[in-house]
Design a protein around this motif. Structure first.
Motif, PDB file in Angstrom:
ATOM      1  N   SER A 100     -17.936  69.729  44.439  1.00 36.83           N
ATOM      2  CA  SER A 100     -18.303  69.449  43.213  1.00 36.83           C
ATOM      3  C   SER A 100     -18.194  68.650  41.789  1.00 36.83           C
ATOM      4  CB  SER A 100     -18.966  70.692  42.478  1.00 36.83           C
ATOM      5  OG  SER A 100     -19.777  70.752  41.430  1.00 36.83           O
ATOM      6  N   GLU A 101     -16.208  69.413  41.865  1.00 34.61           N
ATOM      7  CA  GLU A 101     -15.808  68.482  40.304  1.00 34.61           C
ATOM      8  C   GLU A 101     -15.573  66.857  40.436  1.00 34.61           C
ATOM      9  OE1 GLU A 101     -11.476  68.486  38.547  1.00 34.61           O
ATOM     10  OE2 GLU A 101     -12.025  70.794  39.367  1.00 34.61           O
ATOM     11  N   GLN A 102     -14.936  65.943  41.799  1.00 36.64           N
ATOM     12  CA  GLN A 102     -15.168  65.265  41.841  1.00 36.64           C
ATOM     13  C   GLN A 102     -16.726  64.466  42.106  1.00 36.64           C
ATOM     14  OE1 GLN A 102     -11.854  63.335  42.872  1.00 36.64           O
ATOM     15  NE2 GLN A 102     -13.590  61.700  43.164  1.00 36.64           N
ATOM     16  N   ASP A 103     -18.289  65.424  42.776  1.00 26.53           N
ATOM     17  CA  ASP A 103     -19.336  64.144  42.124  1.00 26.53           C
ATOM     18  C   ASP A 103     -19.787  63.893  40.991  1.00 26.53           C
ATOM     19  OD1 ASP A 103     -19.027  64.341  44.798  1.00 26.53           O
ATOM     20  OD2 ASP A 103     -20.354  66.035  45.411  1.00 26.53           O
ATOM     21  N   ASN A 104     -18.953  65.557  39.748  1.00 24.21           N
ATOM     22  CA  ASN A 104     -19.162  64.557  38.616  1.00 24.21           C
ATOM     23  C   ASN A 104     -18.422  63.752  38.004  1.00 24.21           C
ATOM     24  OD1 ASN A 104     -20.810  66.948  38.310  1.00 24.21           O
ATOM     25  ND2 ASN A 104     -19.648  68.896  37.970  1.00 24.21           N
ATOM     26  N   HIS A 105     -16.625  63.513  38.268  1.00 21.65           N
ATOM     27  CA  HIS A 105     -16.057  62.567  37.492  1.00 21.65           C
ATOM     28  C   HIS A 105     -16.826  61.348  38.679  1.00 21.65           C
ATOM     29  CE1 HIS A 105     -13.120  60.340  36.819  1.00 21.65           C
ATOM     30  NE2 HIS A 105     -12.557  59.961  38.393  1.00 21.65           N
TER      31      HIS A 105
ATOM     32  N   ILE B 137     -28.109  47.541  38.730  1.00 23.58           N
ATOM     33  CA  ILE B 137     -29.350  48.100  39.604  1.00 23.58           C
ATOM     34  C   ILE B 137     -27.969  48.373  41.108  1.00 23.58           C
ATOM     35  CG2 ILE B 137     -31.544  48.347  41.180  1.00 23.58           C
ATOM     36  CD1 ILE B 137     -33.091  47.887  38.294  1.00 23.58           C
ATOM     37  N   GLN B 138     -27.801  47.664  41.498  1.00 21.48           N
ATOM     38  CA  GLN B 138     -27.102  47.042  42.532  1.00 21.48           C
ATOM     39  C   GLN B 138     -25.683  48.710  42.694  1.00 21.48           C
ATOM     40  OE1 GLN B 138     -28.028  45.653  45.139  1.00 21.48           O
ATOM     41  NE2 GLN B 138     -25.981  45.820  46.800  1.00 21.48           N
ATOM     42  N   THR B 139     -25.294  48.354  40.818  1.00 21.04           N
ATOM     43  CA  THR B 139     -23.846  49.387  40.978  1.00 21.04           C
ATOM     44  C   THR B 139     -24.179  50.604  41.657  1.00 21.04           C
ATOM     45  OG1 THR B 139     -22.831  47.902  39.719  1.00 21.04           O
ATOM     46  CG2 THR B 139     -22.438  50.190  39.052  1.00 21.04           C
ATOM     47  N   VAL B 140     -25.581  51.280  41.032  1.00 16.59           N
ATOM     48  CA  VAL B 140     -26.384  52.767  41.853  1.00 16.59           C
ATOM     49  C   VAL B 140     -26.755  52.765  42.688  1.00 16.59           C
ATOM     50  CG1 VAL B 140     -27.607  54.494  41.375  1.00 16.59           C
ATOM     51  CG2 VAL B 140     -27.595  52.463  39.352  1.00 16.59           C
ATOM     52  N   LYS B 141     -26.717  51.611  43.707  1.00 18.65           N
ATOM     53  CA  LYS B 141     -26.995  51.197  45.239  1.00 18.65           C
ATOM     54  C   LYS B 141     -26.164  51.462  45.831  1.00 18.65           C
ATOM     55  CE  LYS B 141     -29.798  47.936  46.804  1.00 18.65           C
ATOM     56  NZ  LYS B 141     -30.742  46.819  46.751  1.00 18.65           N
ATOM     57  N   GLU B 142     -25.419  50.613  45.426  1.00 20.03           N
ATOM     58  CA  GLU B 142     -23.825  50.822  46.206  1.00 20.03           C
ATOM     59  C   GLU B 142     -22.891  52.243  46.175  1.00 20.03           C
ATOM     60  OE1 GLU B 142     -21.169  47.240  44.398  1.00 20.03           O
ATOM     61  OE2 GLU B 142     -22.717  45.759  44.464  1.00 20.03           O
ATOM     62  N   TRP B 143     -23.114  53.373  45.051  1.00 23.70           N
ATOM     63  CA  TRP B 143     -22.475  54.306  45.007  1.00 23.70           C
ATOM     64  C   TRP B 143     -23.018  54.909  45.504  1.00 23.70           C
ATOM     65  CZ3 TRP B 143     -24.488  59.528  43.426  1.00 23.70           C
ATOM     66  CH2 TRP B 143     -23.752  59.707  42.810  1.00 23.70           C
ATOM     67  N   LEU B 144     -24.632  55.274  45.486  1.00 24.91           N
ATOM     68  CA  LEU B 144     -25.869  56.146  46.956  1.00 24.91           C
ATOM     69  C   LEU B 144     -25.266  55.989  48.084  1.00 24.91           C
ATOM     70  CD1 LEU B 144     -28.704  55.498  44.675  1.00 24.91           C
ATOM     71  CD2 LEU B 144     -27.648  57.851  45.120  1.00 24.91           C
ATOM     72  N   ALA B 145     -25.478  54.210  48.224  1.00 24.09           N
ATOM     73  CA  ALA B 145     -24.939  54.260  49.824  1.00 24.09           C
ATOM     74  C   ALA B 145     -23.669  55.227  49.818  1.00 24.09           C
ATOM     75  CB  ALA B 145     -24.623  53.153  49.752  1.00 24.09           C
ATOM     76  N   ALA B 146     -21.591  54.796  49.310  1.00 22.62           N
ATOM     77  CA  ALA B 146     -21.098  55.577  49.591  1.00 22.62           C
ATOM     78  C   ALA B 146     -20.385  56.547  49.267  1.00 22.62           C
ATOM     79  CB  ALA B 146     -20.154  54.363  48.184  1.00 22.62           C
ATOM     80  N   SER B 147     -21.431  57.292  48.767  1.00 23.40           N
ATOM     81  CA  SER B 147     -21.483  58.944  48.656  1.00 23.40           C
ATOM     82  C   SER B 147     -22.016  59.758  49.077  1.00 23.40           C
ATOM     83  CB  SER B 147     -21.185  59.073  46.663  1.00 23.40           C
ATOM     84  OG  SER B 147     -22.634  58.406  47.007  1.00 23.40           O
ATOM     85  N   GLY B 148     -23.124  58.794  49.677  1.00 25.77           N
ATOM     86  CA  GLY B 148     -23.171  59.619  51.156  1.00 25.77           C
ATOM     87  C   GLY B 148     -25.284  60.182  50.572  1.00 25.77           C
ATOM     88  N   LYS B 149     -25.403  59.753  49.359  1.00 25.56           N
ATOM     89  CA  LYS B 149     -26.414  61.015  48.930  1.00 25.56           C
ATOM     90  C   LYS B 149     -28.004  60.745  49.721  1.00 25.56           C
ATOM     91  CE  LYS B 149     -23.861  62.067  45.517  1.00 25.56           C
ATOM     92  NZ  LYS B 149     -23.772  63.398  46.205  1.00 25.56           N
TER      93      LYS B 149
END
Length: 132
Positions: A71-76, A102-114
């Motif tokens: 959770s702490e890592q996710d918040n970071h 928008i592209q940055t958010v998409k990449e983060w969602l894909a990388a973090s398994g959201k």
């Protein structure tokens, strides 16, 4: 952790006649015993002993520790994403800050398994903007 205690003696007074009733639990989890005085039958479950309780608590504590660290890592990671998106939206050096955000958010969602639905939502919103 020490080995689990295998042999457990359980004893009590019969509520009907007051005679002592006792039994040993070896491997079984449930045992039936009869009172020697009135012949009443009792079904008993093997009690949990301190070492077994301690083991359960250790496993529970480890689970909560891992969950808190995650959770702490996710918040970071979320904070870093928010900062990056704000930078992209406010710094107009290349003129495409909103698209890059928008592209940055998409990449983060894909990388973090959201969840995939969020990725689909972003895909639809960018497709709609391109059509207009």
């Amino acid at each position: 952790m020490r080995e689990h205690i295998q042999n457990i003696q359980v004893g009590f007074k019969c509520p009907d006649c007051g005679q002592d009733v006792s039994t040993y639990f070896m491997q079984e989890q449930v045992c039936t015993v009869r009172c020697g005085g009135c012949n009443r039958a009792y079904t008993l479950m093997k009690p949990t002993i301190g070492d077994e309780i301690l083991l359960d608590w250790e496993q529970e504590a480890l689970y909560h520790k891992l969950r808190a660290e995650r959770s702490e890592q996710d918040n970071h990671n979320m904070s870093a994403l928010i900062i990056k998106v704000i930078e992209l939206l406010t710094w107009r050096d290349q003129g495409d800050g909103q698209t890059r955000a928008i592209q940055t958010v998409k990449e983060w969602l894909a990388a973090s398994g959201k969840p995939q639905t969020l990725l689909e939502l972003f895909h639809q919103s960018t497709s709609i903007k391109r059509e207009n």
